[in-house]
Design a protein around this motif. Sequence first.
Motif, PDB file in Angstrom:
ATOM      1  N   SER A 294     -17.602   6.798 -14.677  1.00  0.00           N
ATOM      2  CA  SER A 294     -18.348   6.722 -15.938  1.00  0.00           C
ATOM      3  C   SER A 294     -18.173   5.372 -16.632  1.00  0.00           C
ATOM      4  CB  SER A 294     -17.901   7.841 -16.886  1.00  0.00           C
ATOM      5  OG  SER A 294     -16.522   7.696 -17.220  1.00  0.00           O
ATOM      6  N   LEU A 295     -17.288   4.543 -16.094  1.00  0.00           N
ATOM      7  CA  LEU A 295     -16.966   3.275 -16.747  1.00  0.00           C
ATOM      8  C   LEU A 295     -17.421   2.055 -15.961  1.00  0.00           C
ATOM      9  CD1 LEU A 295     -13.301   4.225 -17.740  1.00  0.00           C
ATOM     10  CD2 LEU A 295     -15.310   4.239 -19.231  1.00  0.00           C
ATOM     11  N   PHE A 296     -17.349   2.142 -14.630  1.00  0.00           N
ATOM     12  CA  PHE A 296     -17.669   0.992 -13.790  1.00  0.00           C
ATOM     13  C   PHE A 296     -18.557   1.412 -12.626  1.00  0.00           C
ATOM     14  CE2 PHE A 296     -13.394   0.112 -15.517  1.00  0.00           C
ATOM     15  CZ  PHE A 296     -13.634  -1.092 -16.161  1.00  0.00           C
ATOM     16  N   GLU A 297     -19.395   0.487 -12.203  1.00  0.00           N
ATOM     17  CA  GLU A 297     -20.267   0.742 -11.064  1.00  0.00           C
ATOM     18  C   GLU A 297     -19.482   0.689  -9.758  1.00  0.00           C
ATOM     19  OE1 GLU A 297     -23.570  -1.871 -10.950  1.00  0.00           O
ATOM     20  OE2 GLU A 297     -24.440  -1.167 -12.835  1.00  0.00           O
ATOM     21  N   GLY A 298     -19.922   1.484  -8.805  1.00  0.00           N
ATOM     22  CA  GLY A 298     -19.359   1.443  -7.465  1.00  0.00           C
ATOM     23  C   GLY A 298     -20.047   0.384  -6.627  1.00  0.00           C
ATOM     24  N   PRO A 299     -19.829   0.383  -5.335  1.00  0.00           N
ATOM     25  CA  PRO A 299     -19.049   1.368  -4.584  1.00  0.00           C
ATOM     26  C   PRO A 299     -17.547   1.222  -4.852  1.00  0.00           C
ATOM     27  CG  PRO A 299     -19.728  -0.400  -3.124  1.00  0.00           C
ATOM     28  CD  PRO A 299     -20.408  -0.652  -4.438  1.00  0.00           C
ATOM     29  N   TYR A 300     -16.800   2.284  -4.525  1.00  0.00           N
ATOM     30  CA  TYR A 300     -15.359   2.312  -4.750  1.00  0.00           C
ATOM     31  C   TYR A 300     -14.636   2.383  -3.405  1.00  0.00           C
ATOM     32  CZ  TYR A 300     -17.507   3.984  -9.056  1.00  0.00           C
ATOM     33  OH  TYR A 300     -18.328   4.128 -10.156  1.00  0.00           O
ATOM     34  N   TYR A 301     -13.416   1.832  -3.395  1.00  0.00           N
ATOM     35  CA  TYR A 301     -12.669   1.735  -2.144  1.00  0.00           C
ATOM     36  C   TYR A 301     -11.217   2.155  -2.349  1.00  0.00           C
ATOM     37  CZ  TYR A 301     -16.678  -1.251  -1.021  1.00  0.00           C
ATOM     38  OH  TYR A 301     -17.948  -1.742  -0.829  1.00  0.00           O
ATOM     39  N   GLU A 302     -10.522   2.349  -1.240  1.00  0.00           N
ATOM     40  CA  GLU A 302      -9.084   2.632  -1.272  1.00  0.00           C
ATOM     41  C   GLU A 302      -8.411   1.914  -0.108  1.00  0.00           C
ATOM     42  OE1 GLU A 302     -10.059   6.703  -1.635  1.00  0.00           O
ATOM     43  OE2 GLU A 302      -9.670   7.157   0.476  1.00  0.00           O
ATOM     44  N   TRP A 303      -7.158   1.520  -0.324  1.00  0.00           N
ATOM     45  CA  TRP A 303      -6.427   0.756   0.684  1.00  0.00           C
ATOM     46  C   TRP A 303      -5.857   1.657   1.773  1.00  0.00           C
ATOM     47  CZ3 TRP A 303      -7.182  -4.248   0.644  1.00  0.00           C
ATOM     48  CH2 TRP A 303      -7.546  -4.869  -0.562  1.00  0.00           C
ATOM     49  N   TYR A 304      -5.446   2.846   1.390  1.00  0.00           N
ATOM     50  CA  TYR A 304      -4.910   3.820   2.332  1.00  0.00           C
ATOM     51  C   TYR A 304      -5.065   5.201   1.722  1.00  0.00           C
ATOM     52  CZ  TYR A 304      -0.920   2.978  -0.795  1.00  0.00           C
ATOM     53  OH  TYR A 304      -0.127   2.801  -1.897  1.00  0.00           O
ATOM     54  N   ARG A 305      -4.773   6.239   2.512  1.00  0.00           N
ATOM     55  CA  ARG A 305      -4.924   7.612   2.043  1.00  0.00           C
ATOM     56  C   ARG A 305      -3.628   8.383   2.274  1.00  0.00           C
ATOM     57  NH1 ARG A 305     -10.751   7.642   5.015  1.00  0.00           N
ATOM     58  NH2 ARG A 305     -11.872   6.482   3.385  1.00  0.00           N
TER      59      ARG A 305
ATOM     60  N   GLU B  90       2.540  12.454   3.797  1.00  0.00           N
ATOM     61  CA  GLU B  90       1.861  11.839   4.927  1.00  0.00           C
ATOM     62  C   GLU B  90       0.910  10.767   4.410  1.00  0.00           C
ATOM     63  OE1 GLU B  90      -0.075  14.678   7.419  1.00  0.00           O
ATOM     64  OE2 GLU B  90       1.670  15.999   7.530  1.00  0.00           O
ATOM     65  N   PHE B  91       0.935   9.610   5.072  1.00  0.00           N
ATOM     66  CA  PHE B  91       0.075   8.493   4.697  1.00  0.00           C
ATOM     67  C   PHE B  91      -0.765   8.098   5.909  1.00  0.00           C
ATOM     68  CE2 PHE B  91       3.032   8.592   1.352  1.00  0.00           C
ATOM     69  CZ  PHE B  91       2.531   7.857   0.289  1.00  0.00           C
ATOM     70  N   TYR B  92      -1.998   7.678   5.622  1.00  0.00           N
ATOM     71  CA  TYR B  92      -2.927   7.341   6.687  1.00  0.00           C
ATOM     72  C   TYR B  92      -3.493   5.935   6.459  1.00  0.00           C
ATOM     73  CZ  TYR B  92      -2.709  12.416   6.241  1.00  0.00           C
ATOM     74  OH  TYR B  92      -2.266  13.704   6.069  1.00  0.00           O
ATOM     75  N   HIS B  93      -3.689   5.229   7.555  1.00  0.00           N
ATOM     76  CA  HIS B  93      -4.300   3.895   7.554  1.00  0.00           C
ATOM     77  C   HIS B  93      -3.370   2.798   7.021  1.00  0.00           C
ATOM     78  CE1 HIS B  93      -8.067   5.887   8.512  1.00  0.00           C
ATOM     79  NE2 HIS B  93      -7.916   6.660   7.450  1.00  0.00           N
ATOM     80  N   VAL B  94      -2.095   3.105   6.862  1.00  0.00           N
ATOM     81  CA  VAL B  94      -1.132   2.043   6.545  1.00  0.00           C
ATOM     82  C   VAL B  94      -0.615   1.538   7.892  1.00  0.00           C
ATOM     83  CG1 VAL B  94       0.895   1.378   5.215  1.00  0.00           C
ATOM     84  CG2 VAL B  94      -0.513   3.300   4.449  1.00  0.00           C
ATOM     85  N   ASP B  95      -1.370   0.647   8.481  1.00  0.00           N
ATOM     86  CA  ASP B  95      -1.098   0.281   9.867  1.00  0.00           C
ATOM     87  C   ASP B  95      -1.506  -1.164  10.141  1.00  0.00           C
ATOM     88  OD1 ASP B  95      -3.892   0.427   9.861  1.00  0.00           O
ATOM     89  OD2 ASP B  95      -3.926   2.381  10.847  1.00  0.00           O
ATOM     90  N   GLU B  96      -1.410  -1.541  11.386  1.00  0.00           N
ATOM     91  CA  GLU B  96      -1.715  -2.918  11.775  1.00  0.00           C
ATOM     92  C   GLU B  96      -3.154  -3.290  11.448  1.00  0.00           C
ATOM     93  OE1 GLU B  96      -1.216  -6.633  12.727  1.00  0.00           O
ATOM     94  OE2 GLU B  96       0.432  -5.184  12.735  1.00  0.00           O
ATOM     95  N   LYS B  97      -4.053  -2.319  11.505  1.00  0.00           N
ATOM     96  CA  LYS B  97      -5.452  -2.598  11.184  1.00  0.00           C
ATOM     97  C   LYS B  97      -5.592  -3.046   9.730  1.00  0.00           C
ATOM     98  CE  LYS B  97     -10.088  -0.601  11.582  1.00  0.00           C
ATOM     99  NZ  LYS B  97     -10.873   0.606  11.977  1.00  0.00           N
ATOM    100  N   LEU B  98      -4.892  -2.373   8.815  1.00  0.00           N
ATOM    101  CA  LEU B  98      -4.921  -2.768   7.409  1.00  0.00           C
ATOM    102  C   LEU B  98      -4.296  -4.140   7.220  1.00  0.00           C
ATOM    103  CD1 LEU B  98      -5.281  -2.294   4.362  1.00  0.00           C
ATOM    104  CD2 LEU B  98      -3.118  -1.037   4.379  1.00  0.00           C
ATOM    105  N   PHE B  99      -3.144  -4.369   7.840  1.00  0.00           N
ATOM    106  CA  PHE B  99      -2.475  -5.655   7.677  1.00  0.00           C
ATOM    107  C   PHE B  99      -3.318  -6.787   8.255  1.00  0.00           C
ATOM    108  CE2 PHE B  99       1.520  -2.861   8.218  1.00  0.00           C
ATOM    109  CZ  PHE B  99       1.436  -2.438   6.909  1.00  0.00           C
ATOM    110  N   SER B 100      -4.000  -6.527   9.371  1.00  0.00           N
ATOM    111  CA  SER B 100      -4.862  -7.542   9.983  1.00  0.00           C
ATOM    112  C   SER B 100      -6.074  -7.826   9.098  1.00  0.00           C
ATOM    113  CB  SER B 100      -5.324  -7.090  11.364  1.00  0.00           C
ATOM    114  OG  SER B 100      -4.231  -6.992  12.252  1.00  0.00           O
ATOM    115  N   TYR B 101      -6.599  -6.794   8.441  1.00  0.00           N
ATOM    116  CA  TYR B 101      -7.734  -6.963   7.526  1.00  0.00           C
ATOM    117  C   TYR B 101      -7.374  -7.958   6.426  1.00  0.00           C
ATOM    118  CZ  TYR B 101     -11.113  -5.647   3.856  1.00  0.00           C
ATOM    119  OH  TYR B 101     -12.073  -5.670   2.872  1.00  0.00           O
ATOM    120  N   ILE B 102      -6.181  -7.803   5.861  1.00  0.00           N
ATOM    121  CA  ILE B 102      -5.741  -8.693   4.787  1.00  0.00           C
ATOM    122  C   ILE B 102      -5.387 -10.066   5.345  1.00  0.00           C
ATOM    123  CG2 ILE B 102      -3.967  -9.045   3.026  1.00  0.00           C
ATOM    124  CD1 ILE B 102      -3.892  -5.962   2.749  1.00  0.00           C
TER     125      ILE B 102
END
Length: 269
Positions: A64-75, A82-94
């Motif tokens: 209601s405050l800001f336009e999307g799209p919206y994202y998340e770094w991990y889940r 349990e955490f998901y996507h905190v992995d080499e793929k994320l680190f390589s992206y950055i």
Amino acid sequence: MGLETGAEQKPQRKLRLLGLHGFRTNGAILRHQLSKWGPALNDLFEVDCLDAPLPCSGKSEVESLFEGPYYEWYRFNKDYTEFYHVDEKLFSYITDHMKLHGPYDGLIGFSQGAALSGCLAALQEKGLALQDVPPIRLLVLMAPAQLRAPHLKHIYEGPTIKCPTLAFLGDKDWLRYAGVEVLKSFENNVTICHRSGHTVPRLDDAQTATAAQFLTSQLAAIEASNVAPKSEVEVPEVAFKGIDMAEEAELLTTNVITESHNEEISVAA
């Protein structure tokens, strides 16, 4: 023609920071949040706000405050076991973004982005990630917490993270205790406590001066390290190192600057 008064003084450069936004927001939202600090701080750094790689997997609290799209770094699951996507793929992206658009002096992050920023600095210092980019020389963490993925627990257990860190903790922030706890793993930190909740806070004059001193001293140290042998570089002292829970009450009235503004818009971590 007037007399020359000497060679032109080289203008002071700004710190270059990579910005990591909060959970289910985006880089443009982080840039907007930082704008409340005003030119006294924003003139000291330039920030490249990166969008996280994962599309928002649920409702964003800022729709209601800001336009999307919206994202998340991990889940993660609902009880944070349990955490998901905190992995080499994320680190390589950055890492790939840092190679293409850097070099950066440091990282600035809010909430989930703050947790990830601290984690990245620890991983780099321990030789586990970001080895193909220059060292992260400073961190600015707003509403930080430990990234609690079980496979990363060891990075907070020692040795302590040496990267100089400016941290902001909110008195009404549901992540406040987590922030106090994670800062025990950071050897050199300056912490500013404010009276708001889970937000990038507005800062009063004293807080702004404290933050500006940190940023200018870190830039001076970086510039000095670029022209002097490592053994000759003096690292500026910070206001204090870490927070001990037993000393927190005293710190709130001595070393830590408090904030007097009303609570700002909260964004979930």
